[in-house]
Motif scaffolding. Structure first.
Motif, PDB file in Angstrom:
ATOM      1  N   MET A   1       1.166  -1.182   0.072  1.00 38.17           N
ATOM      2  CA  MET A   1       0.140  -0.024  -0.011  1.00 38.17           C
ATOM      3  C   MET A   1       0.979   1.189   0.087  1.00 38.17           C
ATOM      4  SD  MET A   1      -3.014  -1.064   0.072  1.00 38.17           S
ATOM      5  CE  MET A   1      -4.025   0.185   0.361  1.00 38.17           C
ATOM      6  N   PRO A   2       0.337   2.445  -0.471  1.00 38.72           N
ATOM      7  CA  PRO A   2       1.139   3.464  -0.575  1.00 38.72           C
ATOM      8  C   PRO A   2       1.405   4.075   0.977  1.00 38.72           C
ATOM      9  CG  PRO A   2      -0.768   3.699  -2.252  1.00 38.72           C
ATOM     10  CD  PRO A   2      -0.916   2.564  -1.134  1.00 38.72           C
ATOM     11  N   ALA A   6       0.974   9.894  -0.592  1.00 39.30           N
ATOM     12  CA  ALA A   6      -0.248   8.981  -1.161  1.00 39.30           C
ATOM     13  C   ALA A   6      -1.026   8.397  -0.266  1.00 39.30           C
ATOM     14  CB  ALA A   6       0.427   8.097  -2.056  1.00 39.30           C
ATOM     15  N   ALA A   7      -0.512   7.975   0.757  1.00 37.96           N
ATOM     16  CA  ALA A   7      -1.297   7.270   1.931  1.00 37.96           C
ATOM     17  C   ALA A   7      -2.350   8.367   2.558  1.00 37.96           C
ATOM     18  CB  ALA A   7      -0.555   6.506   2.977  1.00 37.96           C
ATOM     19  N   ARG A 181       3.713   4.124 -13.268  1.00 37.38           N
ATOM     20  CA  ARG A 181       3.355   5.613 -13.415  1.00 37.38           C
ATOM     21  C   ARG A 181       3.720   5.905 -14.779  1.00 37.38           C
ATOM     22  NH1 ARG A 181       2.012   7.720  -8.187  1.00 37.38           N
ATOM     23  NH2 ARG A 181       2.447   9.867  -9.194  1.00 37.38           N
ATOM     24  N   ALA A 334      -5.445   2.801  -4.075  1.00 34.32           N
ATOM     25  CA  ALA A 334      -4.054   2.492  -4.257  1.00 34.32           C
ATOM     26  C   ALA A 334      -3.798   2.124  -5.587  1.00 34.32           C
ATOM     27  CB  ALA A 334      -3.498   1.231  -3.246  1.00 34.32           C
ATOM     28  N   GLU A 337      -3.660   5.205  -7.770  1.00 34.58           N
ATOM     29  CA  GLU A 337      -2.222   6.043  -7.064  1.00 34.58           C
ATOM     30  C   GLU A 337      -0.945   5.325  -7.628  1.00 34.58           C
ATOM     31  OE1 GLU A 337      -0.182   8.760  -5.672  1.00 34.58           O
ATOM     32  OE2 GLU A 337      -2.146   8.749  -4.772  1.00 34.58           O
ATOM     33  N   SER A 338      -0.845   3.944  -7.906  1.00 33.07           N
ATOM     34  CA  SER A 338       0.155   3.287  -8.514  1.00 33.07           C
ATOM     35  C   SER A 338       0.316   3.568  -9.819  1.00 33.07           C
ATOM     36  CB  SER A 338       0.180   1.777  -8.179  1.00 33.07           C
ATOM     37  OG  SER A 338      -0.893   1.059  -8.873  1.00 33.07           O
TER      38      SER A 338
END
Length: 733
Positions: A1-2, A6-7, A181, A334, A337-338
């Motif tokens: 997980m970020p 990001a988290a 990304r 997540a 986000e990734s």
């Protein structure tokens, strides 16, 4: 997980979302704004472009699938950014063996036995697919397939665990690239978790029952390796697994997937599979189905709409803890986000890149190279192949002679229709005199045609050699296309018998998405080429092999059976207490069928070349130290007049173990280019981990003792044998 910023962003979003918005993030729907072709699956929860866009703007959609094109992607993402929390969409598709440029089916590509080639192919496909506004592919299929009746054999890497493991990793790396990304990276989705290919009778969507040891030893390893390579998603199997459908199977999706394998990504239901829990008979209604799915570990509901319709109510009455919903939402966020979507929601949506990458010369060249290297020469009596390009009258006969509709195979709906090169076109382009090729269909795929056989027979009588193009249609393999009898359709078999009766030598160009039963004139042909569904470069690739412009170098990733009734069958089956001998395969009182021996017509690993290859000078150490390695060396010699590529295959057999072991298991292979009249050395090594298996107590370990080793060029049983012992280190402790 970020972690870090990001988290914190994910936590803030989860804290701000309503339960309706959370349910939306956990829902995946057909892309009705930019559809690319006919819907394969049954139509459920149908929508329209306008209705879909309205749902996106309301924050009720997390992802869409099976659309293509930058203009529509930008329209959809713009709608998502108008939602209250401006969470971007992720756009997915079943990019199985090409997007706009169609490559060979994965099973064909597996015949190249070349992980580097598979990685390069997946990387090229990802570049083209992302150029069209996609972020995520529902591939690769990593289901080990031992039953050729099952239609989805076409989508994977065949019957061997080791080859499946290598290609699972190669394809994940190729799709995802070095950095998820990047705009040309696609999230990979090894599927279907787990045991999907072991369905009863080879019938699509049927029940699966197997031992825990079989699951861990055969079906889980490709998933484990794919996840270790970084795959961030998986799709759950449609099937009932030992009485509990996988979509509701917490043991598989939580205890095993996340607990044992350590998977931290997103688990998606297959198409409408959560609603299908009702038909399975374990859910009372749609709300109950949604409850069972999310509590089992399904993060994303595909197409049914059950999460959007029922999660809010389930949470409100306490049937589903909000913590379970929040955990799934965090995984989805997540994932986004990734892929860098929060920082660049319009990534992979550049019209200039779309124009540059779509069907570029580079990707089309690679598709042709993969197609050429996927072809397997099964038989070549008296070296009838390759054919000369001049001075030979050739009759190209069969329903696939000029056919373009069946070049691509299953899962090719985004392909450029009509772009494929048919057999006649490819062959004529390489002949010194194109008029020396006469073409007759002879029959349809399933039916006779008026005067078809008579015209084909006349063409055969006037030719020096017949190229007989027969086999399966594109819609006879893939999802939902299981077959009871895995043979060439009867109309084509009748055509083959009539053509063979003329006495003109016949070379079969077999089109197929699985291993087939070959009999009669097809089996007895002078030469047979397994040409699969090779994609748009079919005609060029086949012609290059037929005329010797390229040499055949493919090997079978699946065994061709003697009869349909042998299925399921694989080369690495376990022995029995009454094994039949090679000398008397039909001896009574032994493990055999009354009317067929327990062997394949053409086994896994089989594949001929235009060279004359032989193994020599094999050296294997007598022992493997417990923490050491065993070096295996040798020479491949080519006494023929043509250069060739050898596939040296290393198989082992554990003579005495606490559980019965396969008669042979592939553990290594190496490709060796050997010029005509030359020899080349090779070397491979094994370690103790290569000898490990699931023991009686459920642990995975190797046991000391004696092992047989075989080096082969054409599958087990065709090479040189040796033996060694694994020696336990008794000095420790």
């Amino acid at each position: 997980m970020p972690a870090g910023a990001a988290a914190r962003r994910i936590d803030a979003l989860v804290g701000a979302m309503t339960i309706e918005e959370k349910a939306g993030q956990l829902s995946c729907f057909n892309d009705d704004v930019r559809p690319v072709g006919a819907v394969f699956n049954p139509v459920v929860n149908a929508s329209s472009a306008d209705a879909l866009l309205a749902q996106v703007r309301a924050g009720r959609v997390g992802m869409l699938f099976n659309g293509y094109g930058v203009a529509g992607a930008r329209r959809l993402q713009s709608a998502a950014l108008q939602s209250r929390l401006k969470i971007p969409l992720v756009l997915a598709a079943d990019v199985i063996h090409g997007c706009r440029t169609i490559f060979p089916i994965p099973l064909a590509e597996a015949a190249a036995f070349d992980p580097d080639l598979s990685e390069r192919a997946a990387r090229a496909v990802a570049r083209e697919a992302t150029a069209g506004g996609l972020h995520w592919t529902f591939a690769p299929v990593v289901d080990v397939a031992r039953d050729q009746r099952w239609g989805r054999v076409a989508e994977g890497a065949g019957e061997d665990v080791y080859l499946n493991r290598l290609l699972a990793v190669a394809r994940v790396r190729g799709f995802q690239g070095p950095d998820l990304r990047r705009a040309d990276a696609m999230l990979a989705t090894p599927k279907h978790f787990a045991g999907y290919s072991a369905v009863r009778g080879g019938m699509e969507y049927a029940a699966v029952d197997m031992s825990e040891a079989e699951l861990r030893e055969t079906y889980l390893p490709p998933f484990a390796d794919a996840f270790a390579a970084g795959a961030g998603a998986t799709i759950a199997s449609f099937t009932d697994f030992s009485g509990v459908p996988v979509t509701a199977n917490r043991h598989l999706l939580t205890d095993m997937l996340r607990g044992e394998l350590g998977f931290t990504g997103v688990c998606v239901s297959d198409y409408d599979a959560d609603r299908e829990l009702i038909a399975h008979g374990i859910a009372a209604d749609e709300a109950d189905a949604a409850r069972l799915a999310i509590l089992a570990g399904i993060d994303v509901s595909m197409q049914s709409g059950l999460y959007t319709a029922h999660l809010p109510g389930l949470v409100a009455r306490g049937a589903v803890p909000i913590a379970a919903v929040d955990q799934a939402v965090r995984r989805v966020l997540a994932l986004k986000e990734s892929l860098g979507l929060f920082d660049d929601p319009y990534r992979s949506m550049d019209a200039r890149v779309e124009r540059r990458e779509t069907r570029s010369p580079a990707i089309r060249r690679l598709a042709r190279d993969v197609a050429t290297r996927s072809i397997v020469l099964l038989k070549n009596t008296r070296d009838i192949l390759p054919l000369p390009r001049a001075g030979t009258r050739i009759a190209l006969i069969g329903p696939y002679a000029t056919d373009r509709a069946n070049l691509y195979g299953p899962w090719s709906f985004a392909g450029e229709q009509g772009a494929g090169v048919d057999l006649a076109t490819g062959l004529r382009a390489r002949l010194a005199d194109p008029s020396s090729l006469v073409v007759e269909a002879g029959s349809g795929i399933h039916d006779a045609v008026p005067d078809g056989i008579a015209r084909a027979v006349a063409a055969a009588r006037g030719a020096d050699v017949v190229l007989l193009a027969v086999g399966e249609a594109g819609d006879m393999s893939g999802e939902g296309n299981s077959r009871v009898a895995i043979d060439v359709p009867a109309a084509q078999r009748a055509l083959a018998e009539a053509v063979a009766a003329t006495g003109t030598p016949v070379v079969v160009l077999l089109r197929h998405g699985r291993a087939l039963v070959l009999d009669g004139a097809i089996r007895d042909a002078a030469a047979i080429l397994a040409t699969w569904f090779l994609g748009e470069a079919t005609g060029d690739a086949v012609a290059d092999i037929v005329f010797g412009i390229a040499g055949p170098s493919g090997h079978l990733p699946v065994s061709f059976p003697l009869a349909s009734g042998q299925q399921p069958w694989s080369y690495d089956h376990r022995s029995t207490g009454r094994p039949a001998s090679d000398a008397a395969p039909l001896e009574g009182g032994r493990a055999r069928w009354r009317d067929a021996p327990d062997r394949a017509l053409y086994p896994f690993g089989h594949g001929l070349t235009y060279g004359r290859l032989a193994l020599e000078g094999v050296m294997v150490g007598p022992t493997m130290a417990w923490d050491g390695e065993l070096l295996v060396e040798g020479v491949v010699r080519n006494t023929g007049a043509r250069d060739a590529v050898a596939l040296v295959q290393l198989y082992i057999h554990d003579r005495v173990a606490s559980r019965t072991r396969p008669v042979q298991q592939l553990k290594r292979f190496v490709r060796v280019a050997v010029p005509a009249g030359a020899s080349r050395r090779f070397a491979m090594s094994l370690r103790r981990a290569d000898l490990a298996f699931v023991t009686q107590d459920g642990s995975v370990r190797a046991e000391p003792g004696d092992f047989d080793l075989q080096l082969a060029l054409n599958g087990p049983g065709s090479g040189l044998g040796a033996s060694f012992a694994l020696v336990e280190d008794r000095s420790a402790g």
